[in-house]
Design an enzyme around this catalytic site. Structure first.
Site, PDB file in Angstrom:
ATOM      1  N   PHE A 116      27.557  13.320  -7.992  1.00  0.00           N
ATOM      2  CA  PHE A 116      28.391  13.563  -9.164  1.00  0.00           C
ATOM      3  C   PHE A 116      29.730  12.840  -9.095  1.00  0.00           C
ATOM      4  CE2 PHE A 116      30.374  16.655  -6.394  1.00  0.00           C
ATOM      5  CZ  PHE A 116      31.656  16.827  -6.884  1.00  0.00           C
ATOM      6  N   LYS A 117      30.145  12.448  -7.899  1.00  0.00           N
ATOM      7  CA  LYS A 117      31.431  11.755  -7.767  1.00  0.00           C
ATOM      8  C   LYS A 117      31.458  10.453  -8.563  1.00  0.00           C
ATOM      9  CE  LYS A 117      32.750  14.907  -4.790  1.00  0.00           C
ATOM     10  NZ  LYS A 117      33.087  14.727  -3.398  1.00  0.00           N
TER      11      LYS A 117
END
Length: 476
Positions: A116-117
Site C-alpha cells: 500500500f505504500k
C-alpha cells in the site's frame, strides 16, 4: 493553506515548504491549521468524479484543498501521471472486494512494489521531482523502513532528477522478498543501509538527523516516512474511494475501516478523512504482538518498548513500538494543545518511556468523538485467518491484512459496511503463507528470481553519527 507544528513552533508554512522538510524545526509533525470541510453536496460531487473521471481526478479534488502553492493544472497533471491503470493494474486503482455481506477488502497493493505504500510514494516521487526542478535544487531523502516503505520509496525515486535516497532498515528483520526488492536495486541514487537493531532504532536515527538543523540544511535532508505530511495526505484519498465503492447511492450512510497499524500513518489518514467530514463510524486499529497502540486505546497508557522487547513477528512491517504519527492524533485529541504535546512526546517519553492519559476526559471520550477502536492479532490468529479466508472465499491474503481482518470481525456493526485495508500481496511474506496453506503464493513475473540477484547494501551500527558520515561521503 498553512501548516503548523504539533509542538508549537511559531512558523506557518505552505505545502511545498513542508514537502521537502519532513519534521518541523522543534521536532514536531506538520498538520494543517484547520481541516477543510467536505459537506454532503461536495461528497456527492466527488462520488461522480470518481465514477466518471477516475481515481486520479478524485486525488486532485482532495489534494487541491490542501495544496495552493502548485498551480491547479500542474497538480492535476501530477495526479494523472501517478494514478494510472498501467501502474496500479485497474481503472478503480483501489478496487473493493466483498468477502461477505458487510465485510470488504480494499485492494491497495497493486502498485510497483506490491504494498500500500506505493499509493502515496508514487505521488511523492512526482511531487519531489516537480518541486526540485522548479527550485533548481537537490534533495537527499533519509528514510526508515520495516519492510514496505523502503522499497516503495526506492522504486518511486529511482532515476528521479535531483533526488538521492538513503534508506535504513533493521538488519535481518524483513522478509527475504522485501530485502531483495530493496537491496537488488543498482541505481546510483539509491543507498541501502542495514542497521544493527530494530525498526525503532532506524526511526530514531532519521529523527536525530532531522533534528540536527545544521546538518539538515547543509545536506538538504528530506523524508519519505509518514512523518512527511505529503505522504499521509495522499493516503487520505483512498478512504474516500473506499467509501464511494461501499455506498453505491448518495447519502449512503456511514462505513467503518479497519487498518493494520504499526506507525499509525495509514490509520491517521483515515482520521484526517473523518475530520474532513467523511462519514466514518469506526476507525479500528489492528496491531500484532507489538500492541503499543492497542494498549493505548484500551487503557489510555502509551508505553513504548525497548528494542529487546519489540517482538519479531510474521507480520514484520508492524514490528514497531514507537508510532511516529500517533503524535498527530494526540495533538487533535488534546484540543491542539502544542505545549502539552511537546511535554508528552518530548520530555515524558524521553525520560519515562510512557505517558498516561487514562484519567483525562479527552481520552475517555476518544471513541465517541474520533471513532477509534482497537484489537490485537497473534501468529496463531493470522494463520487461522489466512486459512479461513482462502477456504471460504478463495482469496489469499498477506499476514498484515490477516491481522486487520481478524480484528475487524470483532468490531462489526449491523448495517455499517466494514472495509479492511489490504496492505500487501501475499508473496512478500511467502514463508507464513506456506505455513498456513501448504502452498506458495503467486509471484508476479517481474519478480522471478529476485532473491538471487546481487545485493547492494551497507551494514552499520545503530548510530546517527555513522549514518550522517555516510551521507556526507556520498553527496557530491
Amino acid at each position: 493553506m498553512k501548516y503548523l507544528s504539533t509542538r508549537g513552533h511559531a512558523d506557518r508554512k505552505q505545502f511545498c515548504e513542508i514537502l521537502l522538510e519532513g519534521l518541523a524545526p522543534d521536532g514536531g509533525l506538520y498538520l494543517p491549521e484547520t481541516y477543510p470541510q467536505v459537506d454532503a453536496a461536495m461528497l456527492e460531487k466527488w462520488r461522480a468524479v470518481y465514477r466518471d473521471s477516475g481515481y486520479a481526478d478524485l486525488a486532485f479534488e482532495v489534494l487541491s484543498l490542501y495544496i495552493d502553492d502548485i498551480p491547479p493544472a500542474d497538480l492535476k497533471a501530477l495526479c494523472r501521471k501517478t494514478y494510472t491503470a498501467e501502474v496500479f493494474g485497474t481503472q478503480e486503482i483501489v478496487p473493493l472486494r466483498q468477502l461477505e455481506p458487510g465485510l470488504y477488502l480494499e485492494a491497495l497493493s497493486n502498485g510497483p512494489t506490491l504494498a500500500f505504500k506505493d499509493m502515496a510514494m508514487q505521488l511523492l516521487g512526482n511531487l519531489f521531482e516537480y518541486e526540485l526542478a522548479r527550485r533548481g535544487e537537490e534533495l537527499n531523502i533519509l528514510g526508515a523502513t520495516s519492510g514496505d516503505t523502503g522499497s516503495a520509496a526506492e522504486y518511486a525515486m529511482r532515476g528521479k532528477k535531483g533526488v538521492r535516497v538513503f534508506m535504513t532498515s533493521p538488519q535481518g528483520r524483513m522478509s527475504p522478498f522485501q530485502q531483495a526488492q530493496m537491496f537488488s536495486l543498482q541505481d546510483a541514487n539509491i543507498h541501502n543501509i542495514a542497521i544493527e537493531g530494530v525498526f525503532d532504532d532506524c526511526q530514531d536515527i532519521v529523527k536525530a538527523v532531522s533534528n540536527d538543523l545544521a546538518f539538515k540544511r547543509t545536506y538538504k535532508i528530506g523524508t519519505v516516512n509518514s512523518i512527511n505530511w505529503a505522504r499521509l495526505l495522499a493516503q487520505v484519498v483512498y478512504y474516500f474511494a473506499g467509501y464511494f465503492q461501499a455506498t453505491a447511492t448518495p447519502g449512503g450512510g456511514k462505513v467503518s475501516f479497519t487498518v493494520p497499524s504499526g506507525n499509525f500513518g495509514n490509520v491517521c489518514a483515515g482520521h484526517v478523512a473523518r475530520m474532513m467530514g467523511l462519514p466514518i463510524d469506526k476507525l479500528v486499529v489492528a496491531t500484532n504482538e507489538n500492541d503499543v497502540l492497542d494498549e493505548f486505546f484500551r487503557t489510555g497508557v502509551y508505553r513504548v518498548r525497548a528494542s529487546a522487547d519489540t517482538h519479531e513477528t510474521s507480520s514484520p512491517s508492524m514490528d514497531i513500538s514507537k508510532a511516529s504519527n500517533f503524535e498527530r492524533f494526540v495533538f487533535d485529541l488534546l484540543g491542539r494543545d502544542a505545549a502539552r504535546v511537546a511535554d508528552l512526546f518530548g520530555a515524558q517519553l524521553s525520560t519515562q518511556g510512557r505517558f498516561d492519559l487514562s484519567g483525562d476526559t479527552t481520552f475517555q471520550s476518544a471513541a465517541r468523538h474520533y471513532g477509534f477502536a482497537s484489537g490485537k492479532s497473534t501468529h496463531a490468529d493470522r494463520l487461522q485467518t489466512i486459512r479461513d479466508t482462502f477456504a471460504r472465499f478463495g482469496t489469499m491474503i498477506d499476514t498484515h491484512t490477516a491481522d486487520g481482518l481478524k480484528v475487524a470481525r470483532q468490531q462489526l456493526s449491523a448495517g455499517v459496511p466494514m472495509i479492511v485495508l489490504e496492505t500487501a500481496l501475499p508473496i512478500k511474506f511467502a514463508a507464513t503463507i506456506e505455513e498456513a496453506l501448504g502452498q506458495s503464493p503467486p509471484r508476479p513475473a517481474r519478480f522471478e528470481g529476485i532473491e538471487a540477484l546481487p545485493k547492494r547494501v551497507q551494514l552499520m551500527p545503530a548510530d546517527a553519527a555513522a549514518v550522517k558520515a555516510y551521507i556526507a561521503s556520498h553527496v557530491d
